[in-house]
Design a protein around this motif. Structure first.
Motif, PDB file in Angstrom:
ATOM      1  N   ALA A   1      65.253  23.317 -11.644  1.00  0.00           N
ATOM      2  CA  ALA A   1      64.386  23.760 -12.734  1.00  0.00           C
ATOM      3  C   ALA A   1      63.122  22.911 -12.684  1.00  0.00           C
ATOM      4  O   ALA A   1      62.946  21.972 -13.452  1.00  0.00           O
ATOM      5  N   SER A   2      62.271  23.229 -11.720  1.00  0.00           N
ATOM      6  CA  SER A   2      60.974  22.558 -11.607  1.00  0.00           C
ATOM      7  C   SER A   2      59.987  23.221 -12.561  1.00  0.00           C
ATOM      8  O   SER A   2      60.201  24.339 -13.016  1.00  0.00           O
ATOM      9  N   SER A   3      58.871  22.522 -12.827  1.00  0.00           N
ATOM     10  CA  SER A   3      57.891  23.067 -13.767  1.00  0.00           C
ATOM     11  C   SER A   3      56.475  22.953 -13.228  1.00  0.00           C
ATOM     12  O   SER A   3      56.079  21.911 -12.699  1.00  0.00           O
ATOM     13  N   PRO A   4      55.689  24.033 -13.397  1.00  0.00           N
ATOM     14  CA  PRO A   4      54.288  23.992 -12.969  1.00  0.00           C
ATOM     15  C   PRO A   4      53.396  23.323 -14.017  1.00  0.00           C
ATOM     16  O   PRO A   4      53.788  23.158 -15.179  1.00  0.00           O
ATOM     17  N   ASN A   5      52.211  22.979 -13.607  1.00  0.00           N
ATOM     18  CA  ASN A   5      51.228  22.424 -14.534  1.00  0.00           C
ATOM     19  C   ASN A   5      50.930  23.424 -15.646  1.00  0.00           C
ATOM     20  O   ASN A   5      50.784  24.622 -15.407  1.00  0.00           O
ATOM     21  N   GLY A   6      50.864  22.946 -16.886  1.00  0.00           N
ATOM     22  CA  GLY A   6      50.537  23.810 -18.009  1.00  0.00           C
ATOM     23  C   GLY A   6      51.658  24.709 -18.456  1.00  0.00           C
ATOM     24  O   GLY A   6      51.431  25.665 -19.210  1.00  0.00           O
ATOM     25  N   ALA A   7      52.893  24.444 -18.028  1.00  0.00           N
ATOM     26  CA  ALA A   7      54.035  25.287 -18.384  1.00  0.00           C
ATOM     27  C   ALA A   7      55.290  24.417 -18.383  1.00  0.00           C
ATOM     28  O   ALA A   7      55.218  23.197 -18.208  1.00  0.00           O
ATOM     29  N   MET A   8      56.446  25.040 -18.597  1.00  0.00           N
ATOM     30  CA  MET A   8      57.688  24.282 -18.617  1.00  0.00           C
ATOM     31  C   MET A   8      58.848  25.207 -18.278  1.00  0.00           C
ATOM     32  O   MET A   8      58.837  26.399 -18.592  1.00  0.00           O
ATOM     33  N   ASN A   9      59.856  24.641 -17.613  1.00  0.00           N
ATOM     34  CA  ASN A   9      61.157  25.270 -17.453  1.00  0.00           C
ATOM     35  C   ASN A   9      62.211  24.315 -17.984  1.00  0.00           C
ATOM     36  O   ASN A   9      61.975  23.102 -18.088  1.00  0.00           O
ATOM     37  N   TYR A  10      63.383  24.853 -18.307  1.00  0.00           N
ATOM     38  CA  TYR A  10      64.382  24.071 -19.016  1.00  0.00           C
ATOM     39  C   TYR A  10      65.765  24.327 -18.413  1.00  0.00           C
ATOM     40  O   TYR A  10      66.076  25.434 -17.983  1.00  0.00           O
ATOM     41  N   ALA A  11      66.597  23.303 -18.432  1.00  0.00           N
ATOM     42  CA  ALA A  11      68.002  23.436 -18.050  1.00  0.00           C
ATOM     43  C   ALA A  11      68.819  22.564 -18.997  1.00  0.00           C
ATOM     44  O   ALA A  11      68.703  21.335 -18.973  1.00  0.00           O
ATOM     45  N   VAL A  12      69.614  23.192 -19.854  1.00  0.00           N
ATOM     46  CA  VAL A  12      70.331  22.487 -20.910  1.00  0.00           C
ATOM     47  C   VAL A  12      71.811  22.853 -20.853  1.00  0.00           C
ATOM     48  O   VAL A  12      72.167  24.039 -20.866  1.00  0.00           O
ATOM     49  N   GLY A  13      72.657  21.826 -20.762  1.00  0.00           N
ATOM     50  CA  GLY A  13      74.091  22.029 -20.859  1.00  0.00           C
ATOM     51  C   GLY A  13      74.729  22.669 -19.642  1.00  0.00           C
ATOM     52  O   GLY A  13      75.785  23.293 -19.759  1.00  0.00           O
ATOM     53  N   ASN A  14      74.120  22.501 -18.481  1.00  0.00           N
ATOM     54  CA  ASN A  14      74.652  23.136 -17.281  1.00  0.00           C
ATOM     55  C   ASN A  14      75.600  22.202 -16.529  1.00  0.00           C
ATOM     56  O   ASN A  14      75.358  21.000 -16.443  1.00  0.00           O
ATOM     57  N   VAL A  15      76.649  22.786 -15.973  1.00  0.00           N
ATOM     58  CA  VAL A  15      77.606  22.038 -15.163  1.00  0.00           C
ATOM     59  C   VAL A  15      77.380  22.411 -13.710  1.00  0.00           C
ATOM     60  O   VAL A  15      77.490  23.581 -13.335  1.00  0.00           O
ATOM     61  N   GLY A  16      77.037  21.421 -12.917  1.00  0.00           N
ATOM     62  CA  GLY A  16      76.753  21.641 -11.511  1.00  0.00           C
ATOM     63  C   GLY A  16      75.799  20.587 -11.001  1.00  0.00           C
ATOM     64  O   GLY A  16      75.255  19.786 -11.758  1.00  0.00           O
ATOM     65  N   THR A  17      75.577  20.594  -9.719  1.00  0.00           N
ATOM     66  CA  THR A  17      74.686  19.629  -9.089  1.00  0.00           C
ATOM     67  C   THR A  17      73.236  20.004  -9.356  1.00  0.00           C
ATOM     68  O   THR A  17      72.880  21.181  -9.315  1.00  0.00           O
ATOM     69  N   TYR A  18      72.411  18.992  -9.640  1.00  0.00           N
ATOM     70  CA  TYR A  18      70.970  19.254  -9.617  1.00  0.00           C
ATOM     71  C   TYR A  18      70.511  19.006  -8.196  1.00  0.00           C
ATOM     72  O   TYR A  18      70.658  17.901  -7.668  1.00  0.00           O
ATOM     73  N   ASN A  19      69.966  20.032  -7.552  1.00  0.00           N
ATOM     74  CA  ASN A  19      69.556  19.913  -6.153  1.00  0.00           C
ATOM     75  C   ASN A  19      68.362  18.976  -6.045  1.00  0.00           C
ATOM     76  O   ASN A  19      67.259  19.324  -6.482  1.00  0.00           O
ATOM     77  N   PRO A  20      68.524  17.805  -5.500  1.00  0.00           N
ATOM     78  CA  PRO A  20      67.406  16.858  -5.443  1.00  0.00           C
ATOM     79  C   PRO A  20      66.388  17.180  -4.361  1.00  0.00           C
ATOM     80  O   PRO A  20      65.305  16.614  -4.336  1.00  0.00           O
ATOM     81  N   VAL A  21      66.732  18.080  -3.468  1.00  0.00           N
ATOM     82  CA  VAL A  21      65.847  18.414  -2.356  1.00  0.00           C
ATOM     83  C   VAL A  21      65.554  19.908  -2.404  1.00  0.00           C
ATOM     84  O   VAL A  21      66.321  20.728  -1.905  1.00  0.00           O
ATOM     85  N   ASP A  22      64.453  20.261  -3.058  1.00  0.00           N
ATOM     86  CA  ASP A  22      64.052  21.664  -3.116  1.00  0.00           C
ATOM     87  C   ASP A  22      63.787  22.141  -1.698  1.00  0.00           C
ATOM     88  O   ASP A  22      63.011  21.525  -0.962  1.00  0.00           O
ATOM     89  N   PRO A  23      64.411  23.242  -1.276  1.00  0.00           N
ATOM     90  CA  PRO A  23      64.237  23.686   0.110  1.00  0.00           C
ATOM     91  C   PRO A  23      62.831  24.186   0.429  1.00  0.00           C
ATOM     92  O   PRO A  23      62.505  24.370   1.594  1.00  0.00           O
ATOM     93  N   ASP A  24      61.994  24.406  -0.587  1.00  0.00           N
ATOM     94  CA  ASP A  24      60.649  24.919  -0.322  1.00  0.00           C
ATOM     95  C   ASP A  24      59.569  23.870  -0.593  1.00  0.00           C
ATOM     96  O   ASP A  24      58.973  23.337   0.325  1.00  0.00           O
ATOM     97  N   VAL A  25      59.320  23.554  -1.849  1.00  0.00           N
ATOM     98  CA  VAL A  25      58.244  22.624  -2.195  1.00  0.00           C
ATOM     99  C   VAL A  25      58.751  21.655  -3.247  1.00  0.00           C
ATOM    100  O   VAL A  25      59.354  22.059  -4.243  1.00  0.00           O
TER     101      VAL A  25
END
Length: 628
Positions: free
Chosen positions: A451-475
């Motif tokens: 759940a990455s976020s662009p400038n001037g905006a936001m994305n959210y991830a709340v209460g999820n069970v699972g790995t946070y992928n530390p290495v985005d395969p794209d950017v």
């Protein structure tokens, strides 16, 4: 150039449940700011997670109606295409009932049918209904077309025009995410109930500051994003809308405008239900066969319920081309046939449409199972869904979808390996996908998360069970608001809680099955596997907003989900199964599906609704002591 990391984390949950009031509490936040580009108005905590709940048939919280049969197709051998299309055309030629907004339903009797080319519904008020989605005993249509671009059922017209009034500029320097009111230059151009488009007017700085989207072919005119809204109030130059702003409007990034619109060739009040749709195929990788089971285009207020699709190379349903207020529920997409290449296996897909609700859906062996296309406006919601044997990620796929909620979604690959739920900058992937979305929430789901976020905006991830992928395969990009990773939170469902806050408990209860109130339903969906009705034949509720004292009249109601039972015009009977000693329940009309009841004394009363001779459902109503 990538933005700098999000500078702070909220001390409290971005949305939480107040246990005393039972209502949601929203924690304001600031959008991500790339400090290299200066400090703008949105570096203040003015935004809130938007209310996603205005989705589904009639805007949500409304039971899908049962439309009486007007024409019946009896089981037949051979190609049934002409027969079924003639039945659709016959119903389409009838007048629309001024009270209900429907012409009638085409009932396709149980049995196995073959259809060689697509079926079309181009008139409002027409419903297609089978006699069950089970393989044995239901209505099963096998689509034998070898045209890979064709869909079995298409609702709506392939083309249509649009007309607009002149743009009226938004005069606010900044309008935060979640707001429903903004200021325009001239409010006299609008009035209550106007249908309008809020259109973003991005400038080059907006593209530059989102990690240079121009390098992927994005242009300012190509990203003048549009959200359809209805005006609920006009006070001077201030306009209030029925649904929230889903992208912060900033003068420094070009601002926005509002204008009235008319779309031609839209149809409304259409649906398909209680049926199984399969595509014939030559091999597991063959793609010269049916694309999707169902396509909605330019449709307002429609539904697909209790539909199982199998073998189509694209998906069960695609909702496209400015459709809105569509519900897809209790449906499955099983075992796509085709390759695993790009552009395939989008099981439950929304593209360029908004106010879509997909609830209690199962996907198996897909790629992008719960997914949206480019520049898809919101809100759109996927809730209580399971994707098994998944071969890629769910989430907004490409080119800046806005305002999506993935709520209680589980994605897993073969052998139980966690699947993927992503919103991110996809960079040059797919000829320039760039940012896939913004104001996207992953809530209480189970999958690997980005759940990455662009400038001037936001994305959210709340209460999820699972790995946070530390290495985005794209950017590589900074994370959005990530909270309670590894443990679920309350409320169980953000969507149903927002619906309850907006419309009341009864609206929520018309949508929920008892099992959903107890916890997640992923294993139940997998066990069901698209065979017939998913869970309850009947659900019941009472008006929980009323404090019930002795003598208080309280509304009670039910929904008959077994459509075969409804086809038989069943009787209804409310009765008391148990209650306090000497307690009496007095029904307004005990033979009406929706009625009212009062009670003589305090205590817990268990009421039962009997539908026909075989279906039952119960509800417990607590009656309090009246101290007045």
């Amino acid at each position: 150039m990538a933005p700098t990391p999000y500078p702070t984390r909220l001390a409290t949950q971005v949305v939480s449940l107040d246990e005393q009031t039972g209502r949601l509490v929203y924690q304001p936040y600031s959008n991500h700011i790339n400090t290299e580009y200066g400090s703008f108005a949105n570096d203040q905590p003015l935004n809130i997670v938007p209310d996603y709940s205005n989705v589904g048939y009639k805007g949500g919280g409304v039971p899908i109606p049962f439309v009486p049969t007007l024409y019946t197709v009896e089981h037949m051998e051979g190609d049934a295409q002409a027969t079924i299309q003639a039945a659709i055309d016959q119903v389409s030629s009838q007048p629309i009932d001024a009270t209900t907004g429907f012409r009638g339903a085409v009932l396709i009797k149980a049995g196995n049918y073959v259809v060689s080319s697509g079926l079309s519904v181009t008139a409002s008020g027409v419903v297609i209904r089978g006699e069950g989605s089970e393989l044995n005993g239901g209505t099963v249509i096998t689509y034998t077309s070898t045209d890979r671009t064709s869909n079995l059922f298409t609702f709506g017209a392939a083309s249509g025009g649009r007309s607009f009034t002149s743009d009226v500029s938004v005069s606010d320097a900044f309008v935060p995410v979640g707001a429903k009111t903004l200021t325009v230059a001239d409010g006299t151009q609008f009035q209550q109930d106007d249908r309008v488009i809020i259109q973003l007017k991005p400038n080059q700085a907006w593209l530059d500051h989102m990690s240079d989207m121009s390098q992927y072919g994005w242009t300012t005119t190509g990203y003048d994003l549009e959200w359809r809204r209805t005006i609920t109030a006009v006070i001077g130059n201030q306009i209030t809308f029925d649904a929230p702003i889903l992208q912060a409007i900033e003068a420094v990034y070009g601002g926005a405008s509002v204008r009235k619109y008319t779309f031609d060739a839209e149809i409304e009040n259409v649906g398909i239900e209680n049926i199984r749709l399969e595509s014939a195929y030559a091999s597991d990788t063959d793609e010269n066969h049916g694309k999707s089971a169902v396509l909605f285009q330019r449709v307002i207020n429609g539904w697909m319920r209790q539909v199982t699709a199998k073998y189509f190379w694209f998906g069960a349903v695609s909702i496209v081309t400015n459709s809105m207020y569509i519900t897809v529920e209790d449906s499955a997409m099983l075992d796509h046939k085709g390759t695993l290449s790009g552009g395939r296996r989008y099981s439950f897909n929304v593209d360029d449409s908004q106010f879509v609700l997909m609830q209690r859906c199962l996907a198996a062996n897909g790629r992008h199972d719960f997914v949206s296309g480019s520049r898809t406006p919101g809100p759109n919601v996927w809730v209580d869904g399971s994707a098994i044997l998944s071969n890629s990620d769910s989430g907004p796929h490409h080119r800046y979808a806005t305002g999506q909620l993935y709520d209680q979604i589980k994605v897993k690959e073969a052998n139980g390996v966690e699947g993927q739920l992503y919103v991110r900058n996809r960079g040059s992937s797919g000829s320039g996908h760039g940012w896939s979305g913004a104001q996207v929430m992953f809530w209480n789901s189970e999958a690997m998360i980005i759940a990455s976020s662009p400038n001037g905006a936001m994305n959210y991830a709340v209460g999820n069970v699972g790995t946070y992928n530390p290495v985005d395969p794209d950017v590589q990009e900074p994370r959005g608001i990530i909270q309670s990773l590894g443990s679920h939170v309350t409320p169980r469902s953000l969507y149903y809680s927002q619906l309850k806050d907006r419309m009341g408990a009864t609206a929520m209860n018309t949508q929920l099955l008892p099992a959903q109130k107890q916890g997640n339903i992923w294993s139940l969906l997998e066990s069901w596997n698209g065979e017939g009705l998913f869970l309850d034949s009947v659900i019941v509720w009472y008006d929980e907003s009323v404090v019930v004292n002795p003598g208080t009249l309280v509304s009670i109601g039910g929904t008959v989900r077994d459509l075969n039972l409804m086809e038989a015009s069943p009787s209804f009977l409310w009765s008391v199964l148990s209650g306090p000693n000497g307690g009496i329940a007095s029904f307004g009309d005990a033979t009406s599906l929706n009625t009212a009841v009062s009670f003589s004394t305090s205590g817990i009363y268990k009421l039962e609704l009997t539908v026909g001779d075989t279906a039952f459902a119960t509800v417990d109503i607590p009656v309090e002591v009246d101290f007045s």
